[in-house]
Design a protein around this motif. Structure first.
Motif, PDB file in Angstrom:
ATOM      1  N   GLU A  71       4.860   4.872  -6.873  1.00 54.00           N
ATOM      2  CA  GLU A  71       6.569   4.141  -6.505  1.00 54.00           C
ATOM      3  C   GLU A  71       6.407   4.217  -5.221  1.00 54.00           C
ATOM      4  O   GLU A  71       7.330   3.703  -4.936  1.00 54.00           O
ATOM      5  CB  GLU A  71       8.057   5.396  -7.308  1.00 54.00           C
ATOM      6  CG  GLU A  71       7.975   6.286  -8.675  1.00 54.00           C
ATOM      7  CD  GLU A  71       8.543   4.588  -8.941  1.00 54.00           C
ATOM      8  OE1 GLU A  71       9.648   3.831  -8.433  1.00 54.00           O
ATOM      9  OE2 GLU A  71       8.428   4.806 -10.254  1.00 54.00           O
ATOM     10  N   LYS A 129      -2.087   0.212   1.048  1.00 58.25           N
ATOM     11  CA  LYS A 129      -1.795   0.913   1.720  1.00 58.25           C
ATOM     12  C   LYS A 129      -2.989   2.360   1.558  1.00 58.25           C
ATOM     13  O   LYS A 129      -2.746   1.993   0.274  1.00 58.25           O
ATOM     14  CB  LYS A 129      -0.747   1.374   2.906  1.00 58.25           C
ATOM     15  CG  LYS A 129      -0.280   0.157   3.952  1.00 58.25           C
ATOM     16  CD  LYS A 129       0.503  -0.974   3.060  1.00 58.25           C
ATOM     17  CE  LYS A 129       0.788  -1.859   3.697  1.00 58.25           C
ATOM     18  NZ  LYS A 129       2.079  -3.203   3.017  1.00 58.25           N
ATOM     19  N   CYS A 131      11.105   6.066   2.487  1.00 53.56           N
ATOM     20  CA  CYS A 131      12.149   5.893   1.623  1.00 53.56           C
ATOM     21  C   CYS A 131      12.123   6.624   0.337  1.00 53.56           C
ATOM     22  O   CYS A 131      13.235   6.394   0.050  1.00 53.56           O
ATOM     23  CB  CYS A 131      11.584   4.207   0.972  1.00 53.56           C
ATOM     24  SG  CYS A 131      10.368   5.016  -0.160  1.00 53.56           S
ATOM     25  N   PRO A 140       6.119   2.359  -1.590  1.00 52.40           N
ATOM     26  CA  PRO A 140       6.166   0.966  -1.287  1.00 52.40           C
ATOM     27  C   PRO A 140       4.797   0.726  -1.121  1.00 52.40           C
ATOM     28  O   PRO A 140       4.036  -0.766  -1.231  1.00 52.40           O
ATOM     29  CB  PRO A 140       7.358   0.753  -0.647  1.00 52.40           C
ATOM     30  CG  PRO A 140       7.594   1.934  -0.749  1.00 52.40           C
ATOM     31  CD  PRO A 140       7.141   2.481  -1.467  1.00 52.40           C
ATOM     32  N   ALA A 141       4.578   1.930  -0.257  1.00 58.24           N
ATOM     33  CA  ALA A 141       2.636   1.888   0.894  1.00 58.24           C
ATOM     34  C   ALA A 141       2.188   1.603   0.019  1.00 58.24           C
ATOM     35  O   ALA A 141       0.115   0.767   0.352  1.00 58.24           O
ATOM     36  CB  ALA A 141       2.906   2.444   2.006  1.00 58.24           C
ATOM     37  N   ASN A 142       1.957   2.512  -0.839  1.00 58.73           N
ATOM     38  CA  ASN A 142       1.146   2.179  -2.494  1.00 58.73           C
ATOM     39  C   ASN A 142       0.206   1.259  -3.144  1.00 58.73           C
ATOM     40  O   ASN A 142      -0.346   0.692  -3.070  1.00 58.73           O
ATOM     41  CB  ASN A 142       0.700   3.616  -2.792  1.00 58.73           C
ATOM     42  CG  ASN A 142      -0.540   3.638  -3.825  1.00 58.73           C
ATOM     43  OD1 ASN A 142      -0.121   3.440  -4.694  1.00 58.73           O
ATOM     44  ND2 ASN A 142      -1.242   4.391  -2.878  1.00 58.73           N
ATOM     45  N   ILE A 143       1.711   0.789  -3.515  1.00 60.92           N
ATOM     46  CA  ILE A 143       1.946  -0.491  -4.245  1.00 60.92           C
ATOM     47  C   ILE A 143       1.123  -2.263  -3.451  1.00 60.92           C
ATOM     48  O   ILE A 143       0.750  -2.475  -3.881  1.00 60.92           O
ATOM     49  CB  ILE A 143       3.835  -0.632  -4.431  1.00 60.92           C
ATOM     50  CG1 ILE A 143       3.918   0.290  -5.438  1.00 60.92           C
ATOM     51  CG2 ILE A 143       3.488  -2.067  -5.243  1.00 60.92           C
ATOM     52  CD1 ILE A 143       5.346   0.573  -5.441  1.00 60.92           C
ATOM     53  N   THR A 144       1.303  -1.478  -2.533  1.00 57.76           N
ATOM     54  CA  THR A 144       1.034  -2.615  -1.745  1.00 57.76           C
ATOM     55  C   THR A 144      -0.792  -2.888  -0.938  1.00 57.76           C
ATOM     56  O   THR A 144      -0.955  -3.243   0.054  1.00 57.76           O
ATOM     57  CB  THR A 144       1.725  -3.866  -0.372  1.00 57.76           C
ATOM     58  OG1 THR A 144       2.393  -2.414   0.707  1.00 57.76           O
ATOM     59  CG2 THR A 144       3.183  -4.363  -0.793  1.00 57.76           C
ATOM     60  N   ALA A 161      11.338   7.728  -2.257  1.00 61.31           N
ATOM     61  CA  ALA A 161      10.881   7.037  -3.407  1.00 61.31           C
ATOM     62  C   ALA A 161       9.993   8.246  -4.241  1.00 61.31           C
ATOM     63  O   ALA A 161       9.808   7.897  -4.851  1.00 61.31           O
ATOM     64  CB  ALA A 161      10.042   5.780  -3.720  1.00 61.31           C
ATOM     65  N   CYS A 181       3.760   5.021   6.378  1.00 61.12           N
ATOM     66  CA  CYS A 181       5.540   5.516   4.946  1.00 61.12           C
ATOM     67  C   CYS A 181       6.930   5.436   5.552  1.00 61.12           C
ATOM     68  O   CYS A 181       7.021   5.257   7.051  1.00 61.12           O
ATOM     69  CB  CYS A 181       5.657   7.371   5.154  1.00 61.12           C
ATOM     70  SG  CYS A 181       6.620   8.288   4.622  1.00 61.12           S
ATOM     71  N   THR A 182       7.120   5.015   4.866  1.00 62.69           N
ATOM     72  CA  THR A 182       9.015   4.019   5.235  1.00 62.69           C
ATOM     73  C   THR A 182       9.987   4.389   5.014  1.00 62.69           C
ATOM     74  O   THR A 182      11.344   4.536   4.752  1.00 62.69           O
ATOM     75  CB  THR A 182       8.768   2.497   4.318  1.00 62.69           C
ATOM     76  OG1 THR A 182       9.223   3.201   2.891  1.00 62.69           O
ATOM     77  CG2 THR A 182       8.009   1.944   4.112  1.00 62.69           C
TER      78      THR A 182
END
Lengths: 268, 430
Positions: free
Chosen positions: B314, B322, B368, B316-320, B370, B365-366
């Protein structure tokens, strides 16, 4: 509402109010993006128009407002955060502020959750909740939806509203008042995908990866076929607008804040 | 000579009990390497969270298929282990199925129920092995899922299948032996294991007794060995999920915890009221560089992590693409605390930040939430990331240059961008 045209849309500062010995119903916390970012200034003005139209007594801090410290804290600079927080709390308390409304989920989260420990206790509302309450109280009527009636709109959850504070319903309820067709992205609500700007990412380049987060999110928004992405956060707005631009889809899809949608639907 | 199996059983219990308790004490000490934090507030709410999230598995059900399969294994574990009570009594007293004569038909019912659960466990484990190794679900194959974490996951599933196979073998051979006048207690028919009778019927009574005994010993030694293995494994979540959910964060997830030791200094600098009154001793270090700087609950989180990777899936950094992976953060904390624990010293020139977790990871990390939302046992990787960032900003001044600019903008212009403070209210003029 009938007095709207005749009334000068002057925005009072707390200093001016205090000089006249007046206490407004709410303090509108504009935030740095709402104050300086040209795109988000439009959101600030839209919210001001709504407040004026509904005859809600409000004021802003104006030049006395200062960054809440959110990006500093999330980037790890606790000293700077506390400097900002304690100075802001000093000003807010000196004006005996009770209720704060803001159009920025980051300001909202910080003032609501992080200021109390430092001596700043207020009722803090994000504008989505605030507008929803006005509807519930019958002060704001959106039935019909104006230009938005029947339009396909997707709502992008701001992490700092949603997961951070559990606000998922108010923004959606607000949109549904407009008789629009609300379509959800693949990841929404508790599993909503971040725009990529939280945690002070707004203020630096992303780390190396295969894609930018805002592009990933924009693709999900485009997949819904919506003509409007509704957002409720200045950083989300920047990230998604940039995403739409880089996909060259500005003609097909517009990024609008909830306050802008409400104001436009009322012809404000 | 009849006493020999009982002696062996006692010796086995003592040996496995020794290694198990040694590990429990070690893990407890390792958790205490972290700094103290008081979470004794709101016991009713905490207890409720534990019931719903750990016992009731509420957050697992965001993914229904694995949730149902996991529930079979979990209920199987809880219920079938009731039978272990009988195993232990039999083992110590040299009896055989001591409850059967007392419980009668109810005993038959219980064992039939256990067998159906055992079958559900076997099927679930097979599906899980299939998902991991054949379907290769991406979250089980990411960067931090190196050979040991992957082997660990497969070992757990295989051991569980073998334990269940031992139960079926034992029950099938036992049922044949009951008909051969070998002195086996009558238990009534066990529907599932009875299907295996044709497999064993050709064997001699002596072979069957041997088979039944081997299966019995394999099951009990398997369980005792597994209990020790679990303390080294990601599978420790079966115990740690409970304290972990009890001591979970009860504040709004968006709230970062305050650093009171800084408040006083800031108040003195600003000449604000309330300074000095509640002086808090400055910590050795601002933020976290190593596990000892983290809260004990952060370390407990690491021991509760079963590396399912829902957080990372989940993120967002890993999904894209990073490098940041919240699961890796938790695995790194556990590895580092085990390293310090086994050498009894953190003076090895290594640290969590730098040798395990890089700045590139934490800066991506954002915040967020998640990962926090996704975790079925309320682990909070974000809290660790933010403590590491505090160290980089306040002790090392090694934040990204863009952030340092943002800091100085806030210091001089009171906004994160380079705009004059005096222009803040200009928006109202148009």
């Amino acid at each position: 509402m009938s007095t709207m045209e005749s009334k000068p849309n002057k925005v009072n500062t707390m200093a001016e109010m205090a000089a006249q010995n007046k206490q407004p119903e709410i303090l509108f916390w504009v935030g740095c993006a709402g104050s300086y970012d040209q795109r988000y200034q439009k959101v600030t003005r839209a919210l001001v128009k709504i407040l004026h139209a509904l005859d809600i007594s409000f004021a802003v801090l104006g030049p006395e407002e200062s960054c809440t410290g959110d990006p500093a804290r999330r980037a790890g600079n606790e000293f700077l955060f506390q400097m900002q927080a304690i100075a802001n709390i000093g000003i807010l308390n000196s004006y005996q502020i009770k209720t704060i409304v803001t159009a920025c989920p980051h300001c909202f989260n910080t003032i609501k959750n992080e200021y109390p420990e430092l001596g700043g206790e207020y009722t803090v509302l994000h504008h989505s909740t605030f507008l929803q309450r006005l509807i519930d109280e019958g002060r704001l009527v959106l039935k019909g939806g104006g230009n938005f009636k029947g339009k396909k709109i997707t709502y992008h959850d701001s992490c700092f509203l949603g997961r951070a504070n559990g606000i998922y319903e108010a923004p959606r309820a607000l949109l549904e008042e407009l008789d629009i067709e609300l379509v959800e992205m693949k990841r929404c609500g508790t599993t909503g995908l971040c725009c990529g700007a939280g945690g002070a990412q707004m203020f630096k380049e992303p780390e190396a990866g295969k894609k930018d987060i805002n592009i990933e999110r924009t693709e999900e928004a485009l997949d819904t076929g919506a003509s409007i992405i509704a957002s409720a956060c200045p950083f989300c707005m920047t990230m998604l607008s940039d995403g739409v631009k880089s996909k060259e889809k500005e003609e097909e899809i517009e990024v609008l804040d909830l306050a802008e949608i409400v104001a436009k639907s009322k012809g404000l | 000579m009849k006493i020999i199996p009982q002696l062996l059983f006692v010796i086995a219990i003592v040996i496995f009990g020794y290694f198990f308790s040694k590990r429990v004490i070690r893990i407890r000490k390792n958790i205490q390497i972290g700094r103290k934090e008081d979470r004794s507030d709101q016991p009713a709410k905490r207890f409720r969270n534990m019931l719903l999230i750990a016992f009731g598995q509420k957050k697992m059900f965001k993914k229904p298929l694995p949730a149902v399969l996991h529930l079979f294994i979990y209920v199987g574990f809880l219920v079938i282990n009731l039978e272990v009570l009988e195993f232990i009594i039999d083992g110590l007293l040299g009896t055989h199925r001591i409850f059967a004569p007392y419980l009668g038909g109810f005993y038959t019912f219980c064992l039939n129920f256990f067998e159906f659960l055992a079958l559900a466990v076997v099927i679930s484990c097979l599906v899980f092995l299939f998902r991991r190794n054949i379907l290769k679900i991406p979250r089980f194959w990411q960067r931090e899922m190196t050979s040991w974490p992957r082997l660990d996951a497969n070992l757990i599933l295989i051991i569980e299948i073998l334990l269940m196979a031992a139960i079926f073998t034992m029950n099938a051979t036992d049922q044949i032996l009951q008909t051969r006048g070998a002195g086996y207690t009558a238990t009534g028919r066990f529907f599932l294991s009875a299907q295996l009778i044709p497999l064993f019927e050709g064997a001699s009574t002596a072979q069957l007794i041997l088979g039944e005994r081997v299966a019995w010993w394999a099951h009990i030694i398997g369980i005792l060995g597994f209990a020790v293995y679990v303390t080294y494994s990601k599978h420790l979540h079966i115990f740690m999920a409970f304290p972990n959910t009890y001591y979970g964060n009860l504040n709004a997830p968006g709230q970062m915890w305050n650093m009171p030791e800084i408040t006083n200094e800031v108040k003195i600098m600003l000449g604000a009221a309330g300074a000095e009154q509640n002086q808090v001793e400055a910590p050795a270090r601002f933020g976290a560089k190593d596990v000892a700087d983290l809260s004990r609950f952060n370390i407990m989180n690491a021991y509760a992590c079963t590396e399912c990777g829902r957080c990372t899936a989940e993120c967002p950094a890993n999904i894209t693409g990073k490098k940041l992976s919240p699961r890796k953060i938790m695995m790194d904390v556990r590895d580092r605390v085990e390293e310090i624990g086994s050498s009894n010293s953190d003076e090895d020139g290594k640290s969590l930040l730098g040798d395990y977790i890089t700045k590139e990871e934490i800066f991506a990390c954002t915040s967020c939430n998640a990962c926090v939302e996704a975790c079925p046992v309320n682990i909070d990787p974000l809290s660790i990331i933010l403590q590491l960032r505090r160290y980089t900003a306040m002790e090392e001044s090694s934040s990204p240059a863009d952030w340092n600019n943002m800091f100085s903008n806030i210091e001089t212009n009171f906004a994160p961008w380079k705009f004059a403070a005096s222009d803040r209210f200009n928006w109202s003029k148009e």
